[in-house]
Enzyme design. Structure first.
Site, PDB file in Angstrom:
ATOM      1  N   PHE A 269     -66.135  -5.521  35.625  1.00  0.00           N
ATOM      2  CA  PHE A 269     -65.960  -5.071  37.001  1.00  0.00           C
ATOM      3  C   PHE A 269     -67.220  -5.349  37.794  1.00  0.00           C
ATOM      4  O   PHE A 269     -68.315  -4.907  37.442  1.00  0.00           O
ATOM      5  CB  PHE A 269     -65.583  -3.587  37.076  1.00  0.00           C
ATOM      6  CG  PHE A 269     -65.016  -3.258  38.411  1.00  0.00           C
ATOM      7  CD1 PHE A 269     -63.700  -3.606  38.724  1.00  0.00           C
ATOM      8  CD2 PHE A 269     -65.805  -2.680  39.394  1.00  0.00           C
ATOM      9  CE1 PHE A 269     -63.184  -3.360  39.992  1.00  0.00           C
ATOM     10  CE2 PHE A 269     -65.291  -2.426  40.666  1.00  0.00           C
ATOM     11  CZ  PHE A 269     -63.978  -2.772  40.956  1.00  0.00           C
TER      12      PHE A 269
ATOM     13  N   GLU B 168     -62.431 -15.324  50.297  1.00  0.00           N
ATOM     14  CA  GLU B 168     -62.193 -14.133  49.474  1.00  0.00           C
ATOM     15  C   GLU B 168     -63.396 -13.877  48.571  1.00  0.00           C
ATOM     16  O   GLU B 168     -64.097 -14.804  48.172  1.00  0.00           O
ATOM     17  CB  GLU B 168     -60.899 -14.356  48.669  1.00  0.00           C
ATOM     18  CG  GLU B 168     -60.504 -13.282  47.688  1.00  0.00           C
ATOM     19  CD  GLU B 168     -60.271 -11.894  48.267  1.00  0.00           C
ATOM     20  OE1 GLU B 168     -61.141 -11.413  49.001  1.00  0.00           O
ATOM     21  OE2 GLU B 168     -59.241 -11.278  47.941  1.00  0.00           O
ATOM     22  N   ASP B 169     -63.624 -12.621  48.255  1.00  0.00           N
ATOM     23  CA  ASP B 169     -64.747 -12.271  47.378  1.00  0.00           C
ATOM     24  C   ASP B 169     -64.441 -12.574  45.920  1.00  0.00           C
ATOM     25  O   ASP B 169     -65.269 -13.110  45.193  1.00  0.00           O
ATOM     26  CB  ASP B 169     -65.160 -10.798  47.554  1.00  0.00           C
ATOM     27  CG  ASP B 169     -63.977  -9.833  47.458  1.00  0.00           C
ATOM     28  OD1 ASP B 169     -62.835 -10.273  47.182  1.00  0.00           O
ATOM     29  OD2 ASP B 169     -64.198  -8.628  47.665  1.00  0.00           O
TER      30      ASP B 169
ATOM     31  N   ARG C 119     -71.583  -2.069  47.915  1.00  0.00           N
ATOM     32  CA  ARG C 119     -71.390  -3.307  48.687  1.00  0.00           C
ATOM     33  C   ARG C 119     -72.717  -3.875  49.162  1.00  0.00           C
ATOM     34  O   ARG C 119     -72.854  -5.065  49.406  1.00  0.00           O
ATOM     35  CB  ARG C 119     -70.518  -3.044  49.927  1.00  0.00           C
ATOM     36  CG  ARG C 119     -69.084  -2.687  49.632  1.00  0.00           C
ATOM     37  CD  ARG C 119     -68.263  -2.818  50.914  1.00  0.00           C
ATOM     38  NE  ARG C 119     -66.990  -2.119  50.850  1.00  0.00           N
ATOM     39  CZ  ARG C 119     -65.878  -2.626  50.304  1.00  0.00           C
ATOM     40  NH1 ARG C 119     -65.894  -3.821  49.784  1.00  0.00           N
ATOM     41  NH2 ARG C 119     -64.767  -1.939  50.297  1.00  0.00           N
TER      42      ARG C 119
ATOM     43  N   ASP D 101     -58.715 -11.998  41.182  1.00  0.00           N
ATOM     44  CA  ASP D 101     -58.634 -11.241  39.927  1.00  0.00           C
ATOM     45  C   ASP D 101     -57.231 -11.478  39.340  1.00  0.00           C
ATOM     46  O   ASP D 101     -57.004 -12.502  38.686  1.00  0.00           O
ATOM     47  CB  ASP D 101     -58.917  -9.772  40.280  1.00  0.00           C
ATOM     48  CG  ASP D 101     -58.994  -8.867  39.077  1.00  0.00           C
ATOM     49  OD1 ASP D 101     -59.371  -9.325  38.004  1.00  0.00           O
ATOM     50  OD2 ASP D 101     -58.688  -7.659  39.218  1.00  0.00           O
TER      51      ASP D 101
HETATM   52  P1  IMP Z   1     -56.281  -9.374  42.895  1.00  0.00           P
HETATM   53  O1  IMP Z   1     -55.162  -9.126  43.859  1.00  0.00           O
HETATM   54  O2  IMP Z   1     -56.062  -8.661  41.599  1.00  0.00           O
HETATM   55  O3  IMP Z   1     -56.604 -10.820  42.695  1.00  0.00           O
HETATM   56  O4  IMP Z   1     -57.569  -8.656  43.429  1.00  0.00           O
HETATM   57  C1  IMP Z   1     -57.973  -8.821  44.669  1.00  0.00           C
HETATM   58  C2  IMP Z   1     -58.872  -7.717  45.151  1.00  0.00           C
HETATM   59  O5  IMP Z   1     -59.191  -6.714  44.191  1.00  0.00           O
HETATM   60  C3  IMP Z   1     -60.164  -8.365  45.508  1.00  0.00           C
HETATM   61  O6  IMP Z   1     -60.104  -8.882  46.805  1.00  0.00           O
HETATM   62  C4  IMP Z   1     -61.129  -7.215  45.391  1.00  0.00           C
HETATM   63  O7  IMP Z   1     -61.135  -6.505  46.605  1.00  0.00           O
HETATM   64  C5  IMP Z   1     -60.551  -6.355  44.292  1.00  0.00           C
HETATM   65  N1  IMP Z   1     -61.247  -6.634  43.017  1.00  0.00           N
HETATM   66  C6  IMP Z   1     -60.770  -7.300  41.948  1.00  0.00           C
HETATM   67  N2  IMP Z   1     -61.670  -7.364  40.961  1.00  0.00           N
HETATM   68  C7  IMP Z   1     -62.775  -6.746  41.419  1.00  0.00           C
HETATM   69  C8  IMP Z   1     -64.077  -6.491  40.878  1.00  0.00           C
HETATM   70  O8  IMP Z   1     -64.441  -6.866  39.731  1.00  0.00           O
HETATM   71  N3  IMP Z   1     -64.937  -5.798  41.681  1.00  0.00           N
HETATM   72  C9  IMP Z   1     -64.619  -5.365  42.920  1.00  0.00           C
HETATM   73  N4  IMP Z   1     -63.408  -5.590  43.478  1.00  0.00           N
HETATM   74  C10 IMP Z   1     -62.499  -6.261  42.733  1.00  0.00           C
HETATM   75 MG    MG Z   2     -60.880  -8.111  48.504  1.00  0.00          MG
END
Ligand code: IMP
Ligand code: MG
Length: 177
Positions: free
Chosen positions: A152, A99-100, A165, A103
């Site tokens: 962000f 995963e990237d 990207r 969050d």
């Molecule tokens: P989560 O479900 O809130 O943990 O977020 C997961 C997804 O939200 C990640 O896989 C990203 O695709 C996107 N995301 C969350 N934070 C960021 C950020 O700071 N930049 C870009 N994408 C984000």
């Molecule tokens: Mg993602």
């Protein structure tokens, strides 16, 4: 996304390279004889996954799953939608999710449950970045690149409304002065 926001470097390409190599070495110790499936979450993980696997010198397979949360831009709604599904069964396989960014944790928590129901031998998580300030559900990250501040991020696969990207560094967006 604020159209006035512009990217500033948080971790440059050299720091990323060192970190990706460190993660590859940790992963190699655990997975060398496992023929794992590295499962990238679309779309943000594709750059990281592409770099990571070129430092893994043992048999492995790659698959991708498409996950997105309803809503758009920088706000997560919490409901996860599966877009592209798994190409092959994972039953009995060792799966490493790539995963990237973690969050709120909602995406990874959803995915780990989704995968467990398909009876893999094991599931672990490798995340390039972790933004703990925004966590809503606990997530265990087995291999972590960077802990990041509550900003962000874009670049190195990460996007803001599909843009940035292609930046080679991990950047944060900040309004122009
Ligand atoms: P989560 O479900 O809130 O943990 O977020 C997961 C997804 O939200 C990640 O896989 C990203 O695709 C996107 N995301 C969350 N934070 C960021 C950020 O700071 N930049 C870009 N994408 C984000
Ligand atoms: Mg993602």
């Amino acid at each position: 996304m604020n159209p006035k926001a512009e990217p500033h470097i948080l971790f440059d390409r050299q720091e990323i390279k060192v970190t990706v190599r460190r993660l590859a070495s940790e992963i190699s110790k655990d997975y060398r004889n496992q023929n794992p499936i590295l499962l990238g979450i679309l779309t943000g993980s594709f750059v990281f996954l592409a770099d990571l696997i070129r430092h893994l010198h043992f048999p492995l397979e790659v698959d991708f799953i498409g996950l997105s949360s309803y809503g758009h831009s920088t706000q997560t709604s919490g409901k996860i939608r599966v877009g592209k599904k798994l190409d092959r069964p994972i039953q009995g396989r060792n799966v490493l999710v790539v995963e990237d960014i973690v969050d709120t944790g909602l995406t990874t928590a959803f995915l780990l449950d989704y995968l467990q129901r398909r009876k893999p031998a094991s599931v672990k998580l490798c995340a390039l970045t972790d933004k703990p300030a925004r966590r809503k559900v606990p997530v265990k990250i087995d291999y972590l690149g960077f802990t990041v501040p509550n900003k962000f991020l874009v670049g190195y696969g990460l996007d803001a409304d599909q843009k940035f990207r292609n930046l080679p560094d991990i950047c944060y967006l900040e309004d122009k002065a």
